[in-house]
Design an enzyme around this catalytic site. Structure first.
Site, PDB file in Angstrom:
ATOM      1  N   SER A 163       0.848  -1.194   0.000  1.00 35.34           N
ATOM      2  CA  SER A 163       0.000   0.000   0.000  1.00 35.34           C
ATOM      3  C   SER A 163       0.883   1.242   0.000  1.00 35.34           C
ATOM      4  O   SER A 163       2.062   1.181   0.367  1.00 35.34           O
ATOM      5  CB  SER A 163      -0.879   0.003   1.250  1.00 35.34           C
ATOM      6  OG  SER A 163      -1.503   1.253   1.452  1.00 35.34           O
ATOM      7  N   TYR A 173      -1.792  -0.633  10.203  1.00 36.65           N
ATOM      8  CA  TYR A 173      -1.778  -0.925   8.776  1.00 36.65           C
ATOM      9  C   TYR A 173      -0.441  -0.514   8.158  1.00 36.65           C
ATOM     10  O   TYR A 173       0.203  -1.298   7.462  1.00 36.65           O
ATOM     11  CB  TYR A 173      -2.928  -0.180   8.090  1.00 36.65           C
ATOM     12  CG  TYR A 173      -3.126  -0.561   6.634  1.00 36.65           C
ATOM     13  CD1 TYR A 173      -3.514  -1.846   6.277  1.00 36.65           C
ATOM     14  CD2 TYR A 173      -2.941   0.379   5.632  1.00 36.65           C
ATOM     15  CE1 TYR A 173      -3.710  -2.193   4.950  1.00 36.65           C
ATOM     16  CE2 TYR A 173      -3.132   0.041   4.295  1.00 36.65           C
ATOM     17  CZ  TYR A 173      -3.516  -1.244   3.966  1.00 36.65           C
ATOM     18  OH  TYR A 173      -3.689  -1.588   2.652  1.00 36.65           O
ATOM     19  N   LYS A 177       2.533  -3.021   6.631  1.00 41.71           N
ATOM     20  CA  LYS A 177       2.942  -2.917   5.234  1.00 41.71           C
ATOM     21  C   LYS A 177       4.427  -2.538   5.122  1.00 41.71           C
ATOM     22  O   LYS A 177       5.116  -2.986   4.201  1.00 41.71           O
ATOM     23  CB  LYS A 177       2.063  -1.904   4.496  1.00 41.71           C
ATOM     24  CG  LYS A 177       0.593  -2.323   4.379  1.00 41.71           C
ATOM     25  CD  LYS A 177       0.426  -3.672   3.680  1.00 41.71           C
ATOM     26  CE  LYS A 177      -1.035  -4.003   3.420  1.00 41.71           C
ATOM     27  NZ  LYS A 177      -1.210  -5.284   2.724  1.00 41.71           N
TER      28      LYS A 177
END
Length: 270
Positions: A140, A153, A157
Site C-alpha cells: 500500500s 496498517y 505494510k
C-alpha cells in the site's frame, strides 16, 4: 500477457483485489490456486472460472495460521505440478488513533498482513526458485509513508516491504522475481472490514468508492508488473507523488497526509 500453463497462488481471493486477480490471471490462461477464509465464496469463484474453461482449485485458508498457508501451497503444487506466481494479497486495515487503540488490534494487523505474507512466502519459495517465478506482495501507499489513523496498517505494510526486499536480495543469483505492489485507495472490501480502536469491524467505508481505482484496474496493473518483472508497482499519481515527496519534502508530506485524512467523514483526527 499469456500465462497459459502457469500456476498462480492468490491469498485473499474471495473479494476485492484478490478476486479480480483470480479472474484476470485465469483469463490469461493461468491455473488458479485460491485461498481465503470463505470456502463458499471460493467455490462460487471456481464455478465461474471453470464455466469459462479455466482451471481453479481452492482451500479455505486463514493466513494467520502457518499450517493453513502450508496446506494451500501444497495443494497448489499437487494440483498443478508447481507454482509460478505467489501473490500475498490477504489483508485487513484499521481506522483509529494510536492514543485510543487496543494493542491487540496491532497484533491482528501484523498477523494477517505481515505474518500471512511470511508464511506463504516460506512454503512457496522452493517452487518459485525452481520455476524462476514471481513472489508478489500487495502492499500500500501506507507502506511507503506513515498514514495517520492507520498505525497498524502502515506498520504491517512497512514490515512486508522490508521482508520482501530482503528476500529479493538473498535470491539475486537464483532467478526469483520479487515485486511489491502499492495500490492507493482502491474500491475494495478491505476497508469495510477495517478494525476500529477496540477491534470491532468498521462496517462501512467513509470514503467515496466512486472516486477510487477499481479492484479490476489494480489487478491488471499487478499482472502487467509480473509480466515485466518489476521491482515495484506504484499504481496512481498519489503513489508516485508520495515516493517523490518523501525523498525531497518529508515534512510537507506529513502535513499533506494529516490534512487529507482529517477530511474523512468522522475522521479520528481532530
Amino acid at each position: 500477457m499469456d500465462f497459459k500453463g502457469k500456476t498462480v497462488v492468490i491469498t485473499g481471493a474471495s473479494s476485492g483485489i484478490g478476486l479480480a486477480l483470480a479472474r484476470e490471471f485465469s483469463a490469461a490462461g493461468a491455473n488458479i490456486a485460491a485461498g481465503a477464509r470463505s470456502a463458499e465464496k471460493l467455490s462460487a469463484l471456481r464455478d465461474e472460472i471453470t464455466s469459462r474453461g479455466g482451471r481453479m482449485e481452492y482451500l479455505s485458508t486463514d493466513v494467520t495460521k502457518m499450517e493453513d498457508c502450508k496446506a494451500l501451497i501444497e495443494m497448489a503444487a499437487r494440483s498443478f505440478g508447481g507454482i509460478d506466481v505467489m501473490i500475498c494479497n490477504a489483508g485487513i486495515s484499521m481506522r483509529a488513533l494510536f492514543d485510543d487503540l487496543d494493542v491487540a488490534v496491532l497484533h491482528r494487523l501484523m498477523d494477517v498482513n505481515f505474518w500471512g505474507t511470511v508464511y506463504c512466502a516460506k512454503y512457496a519459495l522452493p517452487y518459485l526458485q525452481a520455476s524462476h517465478g514471481s513472489l508478489v506482495g500487495v502492499s500500500s501507499v501506507a507502506g511507503i509513508h506513515g498514514l495517520p489513523g492507520r498505525t497498524g496498517y502502515s506498520a504491517s505494510k512497512y514490515a512486508m516491504t522490508g521482508f520482501l526486499e530482503t528476500v529479493r536480495i538473498e535470491n539475486l543469483k537464483k532467478g526469483l522475481h520479487v515485486m511489491i505492489a502499492c495500490p492507493g485507495f482502491t474500491a475494495s472490501n478491505v476497508r469495510f472490514s477495517a478494525l476500529t480502536a477496540d477491534g470491532t469491524s468498521q462496517g462501512e467505508t467513509p470514503r467515496d468508492e466512486g472516486k477510487m481505482m477499481t479492484a479490476e484496474e489494480a489487478a491488471r496493473r499487478i499482472m502487467r508488473g509480473v509480466v515485466k518483472r518489476k521491482r515495484s508497482v506504484l499504481m496512481d499519481f498519489n503513489g508516485r507523488a508520495t515516493t517523490l515527496l518523501k525523498k525531497f519534502a518529508p515534512g510537507f508530506l506529513d502535513k499533506m497526509f494529516y490534512d487529507h485524512m482529517a477530511k474523512e467523514p468522522d475522521s479520528p483526527l481532530k
